[in-house]
Design a protein around this motif. Structure first.
Motif, PDB file in Angstrom:
ATOM      1  N   UNK A   1      -4.382 -23.290  56.505  1.00 47.57           N
ATOM      2  CA  UNK A   1      -3.604 -22.106  56.854  1.00 47.57           C
ATOM      3  C   UNK A   1      -3.155 -21.325  55.618  1.00 47.57           C
ATOM      4  N   UNK A   2      -3.154 -21.967  54.479  1.00 46.12           N
ATOM      5  CA  UNK A   2      -2.775 -21.280  53.244  1.00 46.12           C
ATOM      6  C   UNK A   2      -3.965 -20.578  52.585  1.00 46.12           C
ATOM      7  N   UNK A   3      -5.128 -20.826  53.119  1.00 45.83           N
ATOM      8  CA  UNK A   3      -6.333 -20.220  52.550  1.00 45.83           C
ATOM      9  C   UNK A   3      -6.495 -18.807  53.121  1.00 45.83           C
ATOM     10  N   UNK A   4      -6.531 -17.768  52.288  1.00 42.83           N
ATOM     11  CA  UNK A   4      -6.617 -16.390  52.808  1.00 42.83           C
ATOM     12  C   UNK A   4      -7.886 -16.118  53.615  1.00 42.83           C
ATOM     13  N   UNK A   5      -8.962 -16.856  53.332  1.00 46.24           N
ATOM     14  CA  UNK A   5     -10.203 -16.613  54.048  1.00 46.24           C
ATOM     15  C   UNK A   5     -10.061 -16.907  55.541  1.00 46.24           C
ATOM     16  N   UNK A   6      -9.228 -17.872  55.903  1.00 49.94           N
ATOM     17  CA  UNK A   6      -9.040 -18.206  57.316  1.00 49.94           C
ATOM     18  C   UNK A   6      -8.519 -17.012  58.096  1.00 49.94           C
ATOM     19  N   UNK A   7      -7.525 -16.323  57.556  1.00 53.91           N
ATOM     20  CA  UNK A   7      -6.921 -15.174  58.240  1.00 53.91           C
ATOM     21  C   UNK A   7      -7.851 -13.967  58.218  1.00 53.91           C
ATOM     22  N   UNK A   8      -8.607 -13.815  57.148  1.00 53.37           N
ATOM     23  CA  UNK A   8      -9.594 -12.715  57.089  1.00 53.37           C
ATOM     24  C   UNK A   8     -10.664 -12.909  58.161  1.00 53.37           C
ATOM     25  N   UNK A   9     -11.140 -14.140  58.295  1.00 55.52           N
ATOM     26  CA  UNK A   9     -12.154 -14.429  59.306  1.00 55.52           C
ATOM     27  C   UNK A   9     -11.602 -14.229  60.714  1.00 55.52           C
ATOM     28  N   UNK A  10     -10.349 -14.635  60.942  1.00 54.33           N
ATOM     29  CA  UNK A  10      -9.741 -14.484  62.264  1.00 54.33           C
ATOM     30  C   UNK A  10      -9.583 -13.013  62.637  1.00 54.33           C
ATOM     31  N   UNK A  11      -9.109 -12.202  61.689  1.00 57.62           N
ATOM     32  CA  UNK A  11      -8.946 -10.771  61.936  1.00 57.62           C
ATOM     33  C   UNK A  11     -10.304 -10.102  62.178  1.00 57.62           C
ATOM     34  N   UNK A  12     -11.281 -10.450  61.367  1.00 59.75           N
ATOM     35  CA  UNK A  12     -12.622  -9.871  61.518  1.00 59.75           C
ATOM     36  C   UNK A  12     -13.231 -10.255  62.860  1.00 59.75           C
ATOM     37  N   UNK A  13     -13.022 -11.503  63.270  1.00 63.52           N
ATOM     38  CA  UNK A  13     -13.553 -11.957  64.551  1.00 63.52           C
ATOM     39  C   UNK A  13     -12.912 -11.202  65.712  1.00 63.52           C
ATOM     40  N   UNK A  14     -11.616 -10.961  65.637  1.00 61.41           N
ATOM     41  CA  UNK A  14     -10.918 -10.226  66.694  1.00 61.41           C
ATOM     42  C   UNK A  14     -11.467  -8.815  66.844  1.00 61.41           C
ATOM     43  N   UNK A  15     -11.672  -8.137  65.735  1.00 58.04           N
ATOM     44  CA  UNK A  15     -12.214  -6.772  65.764  1.00 58.04           C
ATOM     45  C   UNK A  15     -13.644  -6.772  66.313  1.00 58.04           C
ATOM     46  N   UNK A  16     -14.474  -7.697  65.841  1.00 57.58           N
ATOM     47  CA  UNK A  16     -15.878  -7.746  66.272  1.00 57.58           C
ATOM     48  C   UNK A  16     -15.998  -8.058  67.757  1.00 57.58           C
TER      49      UNK A  16
END
Length: 361
Positions: free
Chosen positions: A213-228
């Motif tokens: 959860x502290x890794x920024x890539x996790x949140x970037x991937x989650x946000x990108x997945x939501x948009x896609x």
């Protein structure tokens, strides 16, 4: 031990991918039924930009079914390579075709049954030749892959093409050209699969006790997945509302799978670690699936079954024989007519000579 673990994960991913196809195939039918009910009520259709489907429980049932399928698909990407999981989406096409024949009155003829069989055989070939082990196992490795120049160029092209289709081509040709909305869903789907793959790795690391959860890539991937995914759902609904389900589903599968396989080849480079026979087998299986899907839907309006196959052959034989017979009879008739005409002319000539007519000479 590592090889045994890899095979175990492979089997889990395979079962999850097949379960996902069943849920997703059923979701197409539920959504289409909901959209048809709205059309009968006179509500603004999704193809025209309406959102009345949000009040239809059948559409929500379809969405929940698709959600269950996507969750299973999500988990499958965490255990098995994308080269295996994505092509198995063909099973959702088969489920959709079979259920359409029961609930949407779309007949499944002999061509469709052969297409189903070919799709199953193609899927089996792909399962046999798919890569057995994963090359990316941590978020740090995934971050390194996402920063690869090849993938950056690919992702940029996908975003540019999607924006052009959404902002320029869609408003002009989306209502008449089936490829517009489906292409938007498919090319964006390639990015969503990459996000799903990364989040699957993140969840596996989370259960292993790592500070994901502290890794920024996790949140970037989650946000990108939501948009896609939101974009995919929106434009897939439009395509389903305007065009026939049996046409939308196979075209979506072919373009989406091709996009994902291309993305997988660029991002994960799974093909570099596969033997030549496995690569050929994978492509052969994929092409077999495409042929099966083509047979499944290209001749869907042809009322043709195994029972009337001998009748059709007899009709063809009769037609061929009838053509020869008619030509023979025509030739005989012509000969008889010529003979009769010659006799008539001879008789007239003789009569004229007997009467001393000048016309005889």
């Amino acid at each position: 031990m590592s090889q045994t673990r890899g095979k175990y994960d492979f089997c889990i991913g395979l079962v999850l991918a097949m379960s996902s196809s069943i849920f997703i195939g059923g979701s197409f039918i539920l959504k289409k039924k909901g959209l048809l009910r709205l059309a009968r009520k006179g509500s603004m259709r999704a193809g025209q930009g309406g959102h009345a489907y949000l009040k239809e429980w059948l559409w929500w049932a379809g969405l929940l079914s698709m959600g269950a399928g996507e969750v299973a698909n999500f988990a499958a990407y965490a255990f098995a390579p994308a080269t295996l999981v994505t092509p198995l989406g063909a099973l959702s096409v088969l489920v959709s075709a079979i259920l359409s024949s029961f609930f949407l009155n779309e007949k499944l003829n002999l061509h469709g049954k052969i297409g189903c069989l070919l799709s199953i055989l193609g899927s089996t070939v792909m399962v046999i030749h798919a890569p057995q082990e994963e090359e990316v196992e941590t978020l740090d490795e995934m971050s390194h892959k996402l920063g690869d120049p090849g993938f950056v160029v690919f992702a940029t092209l996908v975003v540019i093409v999607s924006l052009i289709l959404i902002c320029v081509v869609g408003p002009r040709h989306g209502q008449t050209n089936i490829l517009v909305y489906i292409t938007i869903c498919s090319v964006i789907g390639a990015l969503s699969v990459s996000c799903v793959k990364g989040l699957g790795i993140a969840i596996k690391e989370l259960f292993a006790g790592k500070p994901v959860l502290k890794h920024p890539l996790s949140w970037i991937l989650l946000l990108s997945l939501t948009v896609c995914v939101s974009t995919q759902i929106n434009y897939l609904n439009r395509a389903l509302d305007i065009f026939n389900t049996s046409i939308v589903t196979p075209i979506y599968y072919v373009i989406f799978t091709t996009s994902v396989l291309t993305c997988s080849a660029i991002l994960f480079k799974e093909w570099q670690h596969m033997a030549a026979d496995d690569i050929i087998g994978t492509f052969s299986g994929f092409l077999t699936i495409i042929v099966g899907i083509f047979l499944l839907h290209a001749f869907k309006d042809v009322n043709f079954t195994l029972a009337n196959l001998p009748l059709s052959l007899r009709k063809d034989d009769r037609a061929a024989n009838g053509t020869l017979l008619s030509a023979y009879n025509s030739f005989n008739d012509d000969e008889e007519s010529s003979a009769c005409l010659g006799e008539m002319q001879s008789t007239e000539s003789l009569s004229a000579r007997r009467n001393g007519s000048l016309s005889a000479f």
